[in-house]
Design a protein around this motif. Structure first.
Motif, mmCIF file in Angstrom:
data_model
loop_
_atom_site.group_PDB
_atom_site.id
_atom_site.type_symbol
_atom_site.label_atom_id
_atom_site.label_comp_id
_atom_site.label_asym_id
_atom_site.label_seq_id
_atom_site.Cartn_x
_atom_site.Cartn_y
_atom_site.Cartn_z
ATOM 1 N N LEU A 19 0.816 -1.216 0.000
ATOM 2 C CA LEU A 19 0.000 0.000 0.000
ATOM 3 C C LEU A 19 0.845 1.260 0.000
ATOM 4 C CD1 LEU A 19 -3.041 -0.821 2.301
ATOM 5 C CD2 LEU A 19 -2.994 -0.560 -0.174
ATOM 6 N N HIS A 20 2.148 1.129 0.262
ATOM 7 C CA HIS A 20 3.009 2.306 0.170
ATOM 8 C C HIS A 20 3.157 2.769 -1.279
ATOM 9 C CE1 HIS A 20 4.101 2.876 4.285
ATOM 10 N NE2 HIS A 20 4.485 1.622 4.430
ATOM 11 N N ASN A 21 2.750 1.927 -2.225
ATOM 12 C CA ASN A 21 2.712 2.364 -3.623
ATOM 13 C C ASN A 21 1.512 3.256 -3.904
ATOM 14 O OD1 ASN A 21 4.986 0.838 -4.160
ATOM 15 N ND2 ASN A 21 3.821 -0.964 -4.793
ATOM 16 N N VAL A 22 0.580 3.289 -2.943
ATOM 17 C CA VAL A 22 -0.653 4.072 -3.100
ATOM 18 C C VAL A 22 -0.698 5.237 -2.119
ATOM 19 C CG1 VAL A 22 -3.177 3.954 -3.045
ATOM 20 C CG2 VAL A 22 -1.862 1.977 -3.827
ATOM 21 N N LEU A 23 -0.240 4.993 -0.887
ATOM 22 C CA LEU A 23 -0.348 5.977 0.187
ATOM 23 C C LEU A 23 1.028 6.337 0.729
ATOM 24 C CD1 LEU A 23 -3.263 4.148 1.972
ATOM 25 C CD2 LEU A 23 -3.453 6.449 1.027
ATOM 26 N N SER A 24 1.228 7.599 1.021
ATOM 27 C CA SER A 24 2.466 8.042 1.644
ATOM 28 C C SER A 24 2.397 7.827 3.153
ATOM 29 C CB SER A 24 2.698 9.526 1.351
ATOM 30 O OG SER A 24 1.743 10.323 2.030
ATOM 31 N N GLU A 25 3.532 7.969 3.835
ATOM 32 C CA GLU A 25 3.571 7.849 5.296
ATOM 33 C C GLU A 25 2.632 8.863 5.941
ATOM 34 O OE1 GLU A 25 5.239 5.729 7.244
ATOM 35 O OE2 GLU A 25 6.179 4.650 5.588
ATOM 36 N N GLU A 26 2.529 10.037 5.346
ATOM 37 C CA GLU A 26 1.699 11.109 5.911
ATOM 38 C C GLU A 26 0.207 10.823 5.786
ATOM 39 O OE1 GLU A 26 4.266 11.630 3.799
ATOM 40 O OE2 GLU A 26 5.657 12.257 5.392
ATOM 41 N N GLU A 27 -0.154 9.810 4.992
ATOM 42 C CA GLU A 27 -1.571 9.477 4.800
ATOM 43 C C GLU A 27 -1.983 8.248 5.614
ATOM 44 O OE1 GLU A 27 -2.317 10.975 0.235
ATOM 45 O OE2 GLU A 27 -1.030 9.220 0.525
ATOM 46 N N ILE A 28 -1.111 7.805 6.513
ATOM 47 C CA ILE A 28 -1.379 6.629 7.342
ATOM 48 C C ILE A 28 -1.323 7.038 8.809
ATOM 49 C CG2 ILE A 28 -0.586 4.323 7.991
ATOM 50 C CD1 ILE A 28 0.688 4.199 5.136
ATOM 51 N N PHE A 29 -2.420 6.812 9.537
ATOM 52 C CA PHE A 29 -2.536 7.222 10.936
ATOM 53 C C PHE A 29 -2.803 5.993 11.799
ATOM 54 C CE2 PHE A 29 -3.703 10.668 8.161
ATOM 55 C CZ PHE A 29 -3.058 11.770 8.700
ATOM 56 N N ILE A 30 -1.874 5.693 12.710
ATOM 57 C CA ILE A 30 -1.951 4.503 13.548
ATOM 58 C C ILE A 30 -2.133 4.939 14.998
ATOM 59 C CG2 ILE A 30 -0.742 2.392 14.268
ATOM 60 C CD1 ILE A 30 0.798 2.561 11.587
ATOM 61 N N SER A 31 -3.055 4.295 15.710
ATOM 62 C CA SER A 31 -3.443 4.750 17.044
ATOM 63 C C SER A 31 -2.264 4.853 18.003
ATOM 64 C CB SER A 31 -4.514 3.827 17.623
ATOM 65 O OG SER A 31 -4.017 2.513 17.803
ATOM 66 N N GLU A 32 -1.358 3.879 17.971
ATOM 67 C CA GLU A 32 -0.212 3.934 18.894
ATOM 68 C C GLU A 32 0.618 5.185 18.644
ATOM 69 O OE1 GLU A 32 2.921 0.704 20.551
ATOM 70 O OE2 GLU A 32 3.145 1.175 18.414
ATOM 71 N N GLU A 33 0.730 5.577 17.398
ATOM 72 C CA GLU A 33 1.493 6.771 17.017
ATOM 73 C C GLU A 33 0.744 8.031 17.414
ATOM 74 O OE1 GLU A 33 4.570 6.587 13.416
ATOM 75 O OE2 GLU A 33 2.490 6.822 12.789
ATOM 76 N N MET A 34 -0.582 8.031 17.242
ATOM 77 C CA MET A 34 -1.392 9.205 17.584
ATOM 78 C C MET A 34 -1.588 9.359 19.082
ATOM 79 S SD MET A 34 -4.379 9.442 14.683
ATOM 80 C CE MET A 34 -5.128 7.835 15.051
ATOM 81 N N GLY A 35 -1.500 8.235 19.818
ATOM 82 C CA GLY A 35 -1.739 8.264 21.254
ATOM 83 C C GLY A 35 -3.203 8.209 21.623
#
Length: 247
Positions: A145-161
């Motif tokens: 999916l990194h061929n479709v979405l950049s790192e900035e378009e992926i939001f993971i709960s552990e990262e967001m807190g």
């Protein structure tokens, strides 16, 4: 209104990724590889294991136990049924081997990639997923999916807190995209985490509902569909009707 949508956000597990199928297959594989389980009757083990998995996930959703405790206790309590005792450390090792098997199974879905790229021509898109950063990124990487979405378009709960269904888990991505809640739609399979969470955050929602379950609350998604393939069939029809009506 659906005609105002600028941003389309997706859940990962059991929405973009057929997680339940991979979970079942990986559970079957690790069962026969592990010294903890390989001599037990699989059907009986699996029945207990699913029961305790659902039980401890409910406690996690209520905020009473951690994700690690879900993974530990579902195995510990299942093996208790067979008078077999293991430590939390041993349960962690079992999960790590299981997850290795699951990731090995995950394959890219070219039809999904094509659909997401089609949507991206008209809308901003992204992912909001609960889970651990390393695990969720491993799934996304294996799906290509990194061929479709950049790192900035992926939001993971552990990262967001913060986890879905809390409103902030939806609002953090909206702020980064510069989009109002009314201009975003969230697509997911979990009624509470995805549909209720998104609607309570002021967004629209589309429910992925393969088992045709009854909605447990009065929240109203834009529409209900079986999976991503059926969503692909219905999405252009929904937007075509709106655009024609607005002329």
């Amino acid at each position: 209104m659906i005609k105002d949508i600028k941003l389309v956000l997706f859940d990962l597990d059991n929405t973009l990724l057929s997680f339940s199928e991979y979970w079942t297959e990986a559970t079957h594989t690790i069962f026969y590889l592990s010294d903890f389980t390989k001599d037990l009757p699989f059907d009986e083990f699996f029945s207990y294991y699913r029961h305790y998995d659902q039980y401890f996930w409910e406690l996690h959703h209520e905020g009473r136990i951690s994700l690690d405790e879900v993974r530990q206790q579902r195995l510990i309590k299942t093996l208790d049924e067979f008078d077999q005792k293991i430590s939390t450390e041993e349960a962690d090792c079992y999960f790590n081997e299981f997850f290795h098997q699951l990731i090995h199974l995950v394959k890219p879905d070219q039809a999904l990639h094509k659909y997401l790229l089609e949507l991206k021509k008209s809308y901003q898109i992204g992912i909001i997923t609960n889970g651990k950063v390393e695990e969720q990124r491993a799934k996304i990487q294996k799906m290509n999916l990194h061929n479709v979405l950049s790192e900035e378009e992926i939001f993971i709960s552990e990262e967001m807190g913060i986890e879905k269904p809390h409103e902030e888990a939806f609002h953090i991505p909206l702020v980064k995209y510069g989009v109002a809640p009314s201009q975003a739609v969230y697509i997911g399979d979990s009624w509470n985490n995805d549909i209720v969470g998104a609607i309570d955050a002021g967004m629209s929602a589309i429910w992925i509902n393969p088992q045709n379950m009854e909605a447990p609350t009065n929240h109203k998604p834009l529409f209900i569909t079986e999976n991503m393939l059926t969503l692909k069939e219905e999405w252009p029809l929904q937007f075509k009707e709106v655009k024609l009506a607005s002329k």
